[in-house]
Structure formats: structure tokens, C-alpha cells
Design a protein around this motif. Structure first.
Motif, PDB file in Angstrom:
ATOM      1  N   THR A  82     -50.307  21.396 -85.832  1.00 57.90           N
ATOM      2  CA  THR A  82     -51.668  21.738 -86.535  1.00 57.90           C
ATOM      3  C   THR A  82     -52.142  22.957 -85.829  1.00 57.90           C
ATOM      4  O   THR A  82     -52.215  23.028 -84.734  1.00 57.90           O
ATOM      5  N   ASP A  93     -52.208  22.873 -91.321  1.00 59.55           N
ATOM      6  CA  ASP A  93     -51.404  21.767 -90.806  1.00 59.55           C
ATOM      7  C   ASP A  93     -49.824  22.111 -91.288  1.00 59.55           C
ATOM      8  O   ASP A  93     -49.559  22.494 -92.327  1.00 59.55           O
ATOM      9  N   GLU A 143     -51.307  22.440 -95.691  1.00 56.83           N
ATOM     10  CA  GLU A 143     -52.867  22.271 -96.014  1.00 56.83           C
ATOM     11  C   GLU A 143     -53.344  23.092 -97.125  1.00 56.83           C
ATOM     12  O   GLU A 143     -54.633  22.578 -97.868  1.00 56.83           O
TER      13      GLU A 143
END
Length: 329
Positions: free
Chosen positions: A78, A92, A178
Motif C-alpha cells: 500500500t 493499494d 484503489e
């Protein structure tokens, strides 16, 4: 201060953020046991050479649990982006091109948005991507983790409900992307995960699915299960050139898949990919369906071309581009 550093204590991490001042800081929450983190550290090293005013920090997520908990780190890798000690963005998963793009944008703008026209175009592309994912299967679950390894209690509950009622479904790990994770909240006006879709329409989260199960409506809400053969045919024909591989265009998860991507990218022909690591049913079923025991597998207009060795032969013979365009086989 060197612009590629490792933070081994909470105090050291905070000190790095303070010393970076208003300049961009990129923090990689990693784990030594994760091969994708090792790969992304190599990417970080290259980016550090190109962006000397940006600070790149490597941080063992499990070694500094207070920091990981503070920033809601649920998986590795991350990446968090800071300016002036404040978090301005997050990514992420192992997506090297996206990381490079984020660094380039944030180093200049200091915010995730960038120029208005760029954002507008990006939003249009994202909505198309989300629509395609939602319709990837008759029953589609967006969750944390996979159906084999859910990474939160709510996702685990919903997977158990679907399996208990023999609902056939596919899933997408929102921790791996993400952009999808944040974009789907806005696209569907539903702020939490997991999210279940049936025939391209949002059903809801775990509470809604529980109510449907209790009322006996769940089986009627979710589409009837299709045969694996039909499902494989649909996926194979999703794109004129379809590659079944370990990983995706941005992150290959095996050497053979990586070499295949390099050959296809050099050929300059559009193609789509399917990550067989995300769907065990497809992974095993396609071997039998096509009588081809290994991956990657490449299909053109629904017909199997073969794996890496076949592509290498086509490239050497000069026939690759015409085969990819469906002009010869």
C-alpha cells in the motif's frame, strides 16, 4: 537526507515526514515476505532517481503496527502520499505505471485531481472500466480479498451466504485497485464494501443480502447459474484478443506472463487480460475446455492461439501481428 530511506521506528517515520516539509513524500507499506513488495521497491528505487525532490520511504507494515493501524493499512503493498505532513492520496496494490503517474502528478499539483480536463477524461474512462467489471459476470461481488480468502468480516459473511444458497458468482478484490475501490462508491452511490451486483444492477451489501436470504428472495434476485462452458465462452469473447494470465497488464505475477505481455505490447495490438489467479473455476476449467494445460493462454476472435512458446515462434516468423489481427492463424 537521501530521498530513498527506510523507517524502522514510529519516531523515525514522523521525522522523515517533518524533514520532507512541503515536498511530496511517498510511503511504501511493505512486507519482506511479499514478492510484489520486492518488485515495487525496485520501482521506488528508479522513481527516486528521477524525482530527487520527492522522499520515498519503505516501511515494514507488521513491524510498525501503530502506524499501519493509524492509516488503515489492510494489505501490502500500500502506498500513501504526503505533503506538508498531511496525507493527500493513497494507492493499494502493486501497480507500477499508476505509482509513477501518481508521483508525477502529485509532485507538481499536490492533489490527486490534476487539471480539470484530465480529471474529466479520467472519470469517463473509470466509469467505463467500472461498468465492464460490474457486468463481467451475472452475479458480481466487489469485496476485500477473494472468495477463497476474504480480508474482512463483512466480506467473509457475504461469501458464506452466497455459497450457502448455491449462488454462482465472481468477485473482484477492491484492495487490489484503489481507483476501483473509490470510484465504485460514487458510481453506485453506495459508500461501503462488500457490494453485490446482479445482471449489472446493485443489490446491496451484507445486510441487504441477509434480508433477501431470510425472505427467500436471494435465489430469485441473483441470476440463475450458467454452465462453466458458457461462462468461459463469454469471457473468451470479451475482446478480439484475450489473454488469460497470472496477474494483469500492469502487474504480471509470473515470468511467462511477463514475457507474453512484453511481446503483445511490442506488437502494438489492443488486447484485454483475465487474471486466472482471481478465479479458480476459470483457472481449472479453461485447461479442460481448450485442452491446454498451462498459462498464459492467448485467444484471437475466440480461437486459442497458444502460450508463450507459440507467440515467440510467431514473432520470429514475422506472422505475429497478422495472427493477432485475425488475418491468419
Amino acid at each position: 537526507m537521501a530521498n530513498l530511506v527506510k523507517a524502522t521506528t514510529n519516531e523515525q517515520f514522523e521525522d522523515f515526514l517533518t524533514k520532507a516539509g512541503k515536498c511530496l513524500t511517498v510511503v511504501h507499506f511493505q512486507a519482506e515476505w511479499a514478492p510484489q513488495c520486492v518488485q515495487m521497491n525496485e520501482v521506488m528505487s528508479e522513481l527516486a532517481k528521477q524525482h530527487t525532490s520527492t522522499t520515498f520511504i519503505q516501511l515494514e507494515a507488521e513491524t510498525l503496527p501503530e502506524v499501519s493501524e493509524k492509516y488503515d493499512i489492510a494489505s501490502v503493498p500500500t502506498f500513501l502520499f504526503f505533503k506538508g505532513g498531511e496525507k493527500v492520496d493513497r494507492m493499494d496494490g502493486a501497480h507500477a505505471p499508476e505509482l509513477a503517474k501518481q508521483v508525477q502528478r502529485l509532485e507538481v499539483t499536490g492533489s490527486p485531481g490534476g487539471a480539470a480536463e484530465s480529471t474529466k477524461t479520467s472519470t469517463t474512462d473509470l466509469n467505463q472500466k467500472l461498468k465492464k467489471l460490474i457486468n463481467a459476470a451475472p452475479c458480481m461481488l466487489f469485496m476485500k480479498g477473494s472468495s477463497q480468502e476474504p480480508r474482512c468480516g463483512f466480506s467473509k459473511q457475504l461469501v458464506a451466504l452466497l455459497k450457502e444458497h448455491n449462488i454462482q458468482f465472481s468477485s473482484f478484490d477492491i484492495l487490489s485497485d484503489e481507483e476501483v475501490r473509490q470510484g465504485l462508491k460514487i458510481y453506485s452511490n453506495w459508500p461501503t464494501y462488500p457490494q453485490l451486483y446482479a445482471d449489472g444492477e446493485l443489490v446491496g451489501g451484507v445486510d441487504i443480502v441477509k434480508e433477501l436470504a431470510e425472505s427467500g428472495e436471494l435465489e430469485n434476485t441473483c441470476p440463475k447459474a450458467v454452465t462453466l462452458e458458457h461462462r468461459l465462452k463469454v469471457i473468451i469473447h470479451q475482446s478480439p484478443v484475450m489473454l488469460f494470465m497470472k496477474g494483469d497488464k500492469e502487474t504480471a505475477r509470473c515470468g511467462f506472463s511477463m514475457q507474453t505481455l512484453e511481446i503483445l505490447n511490442a506488437a502494438g495490438v489492443d488486447y484485454d487480460t483475465f487474471d486466472i489467479l482471481q478465479d479458480e473455476e476459470v483457472r481449472q476449467g479453461l485447461k479442460t475446455y481448450s485442452n491446454w494445460p498451462t498459462y498464459p493462454q492467448l485467444y484471437v476472435k475466440g480461437d486459442l492461439i497458444g502460450g508463450l512458446d507459440i507467440l515467440k515462434e510467431l514473432k520470429e516468423s514475422g506472422d505475429l501481428v497478422s495472427v493477432l489481427k485475425g488475418e491468419s492463424s
